[in-house]
Design a protein around this motif. Structure first.
Motif, PDB file in Angstrom:
ATOM      1  N   TYR A 100       0.365  -1.029  -0.503  1.00 18.76           N
ATOM      2  CA  TYR A 100       0.238   0.078   0.158  1.00 18.76           C
ATOM      3  C   TYR A 100       0.347   1.090  -0.246  1.00 18.76           C
ATOM      4  N   HIS A 101       1.697   1.557   0.192  1.00 21.96           N
ATOM      5  CA  HIS A 101       2.478   2.414   0.844  1.00 21.96           C
ATOM      6  C   HIS A 101       3.554   3.196  -0.175  1.00 21.96           C
ATOM      7  N   ASP A 102       3.838   1.601  -1.154  1.00 21.86           N
ATOM      8  CA  ASP A 102       4.233   1.277  -2.265  1.00 21.86           C
ATOM      9  C   ASP A 102       3.661   1.847  -3.652  1.00 21.86           C
ATOM     10  N   GLY A 103       2.536   1.028  -3.566  1.00 18.65           N
ATOM     11  CA  GLY A 103       1.509   1.256  -4.647  1.00 18.65           C
ATOM     12  C   GLY A 103       2.246   0.054  -5.534  1.00 18.65           C
ATOM     13  N   GLN A 108      -1.531   3.113  -4.276  1.00 18.66           N
ATOM     14  CA  GLN A 108      -1.127   3.619  -3.786  1.00 18.66           C
ATOM     15  C   GLN A 108      -2.247   4.238  -2.301  1.00 18.66           C
TER      16      GLN A 108
END
Length: 173
Positions: A100-103, A108
């Motif tokens: 989720y942080h990096d997509g 993202q």
């Protein structure tokens, strides 16, 4: 010993025992008692993962994330990390947070990343604690809060996380 273990797993795995399927997958992933074969490891991890074994779901997610035993597929990695994370697997919760942080394999969403880092951190996962602390320090997905940042970074540093200790020094300045 490895050969005996892998042959013991094989019989039970072929009879549908999910834990044995996971064990056999590990044998193939590590070359323990059998020739290392990541495609075969993925096959057995998938069988166990589909029966709900969280460890197998996590390892299958790693295989897709790294491209081990086939093609790299970030969306498939997210799918399996989520299944394991929802069962409480801290490593999977951390990895899902990173996605989720990096997509990676999913849109993202820093707030959703924080949610999963927190779940991992609360279980004592050092990487989850570090990432949650950094998110608080930077206001990434959460309101910036140096007190919360220090709290989580101190927990990670106490477990020997060197980067956490470095970030704590930066925050002290």
């Amino acid at each position: 010993m490895g050969m005996k273990r892998s042959s013991g797993f094989r019989k039970a795995a072929e009879q549908g025992d999910a834990n044995a399927q996971f064990g056999l997958g590990l044998c193939y992933a590590k070359g323990d008692g059998v020739q290392k074969d990541l495609a075969e490891a993925v096959k057995w991890f998938r069988k166990a993962a589909e029966q709900g074994v969280a460890d197998a779901q996590f390892f299958l997610g790693l295989c897709y994330d790294n491209g081990d035993g086939g093609q790299k597929d970030n969306a498939e990695a997210v799918k399996w990390f989520r299944k394991a994370a929802e069962q409480g697997d801290a490593k999977a919760q951390f990895n899902l947070g990173v996605c989720y942080h990096d997509g990676d394999g999913i849109k993202q969403d820093p707030a959703e990343a924080v949610k999963w880092f927190r779940k991992a951190a609360e279980q004592g996962d050092v990487k989850g604690q570090y990432n949650l602390g950094v998110c608080y320090a930077n206001g990434d997905g959460v309101k910036q809060d140096y007190s919360e940042a220090r709290k989580w970074l101190e927990k990670a540093a106490a477990q020997g996380h060197k980067q956490a200790a470095e970030v704590l020094k930066e925050l002290a300045r």
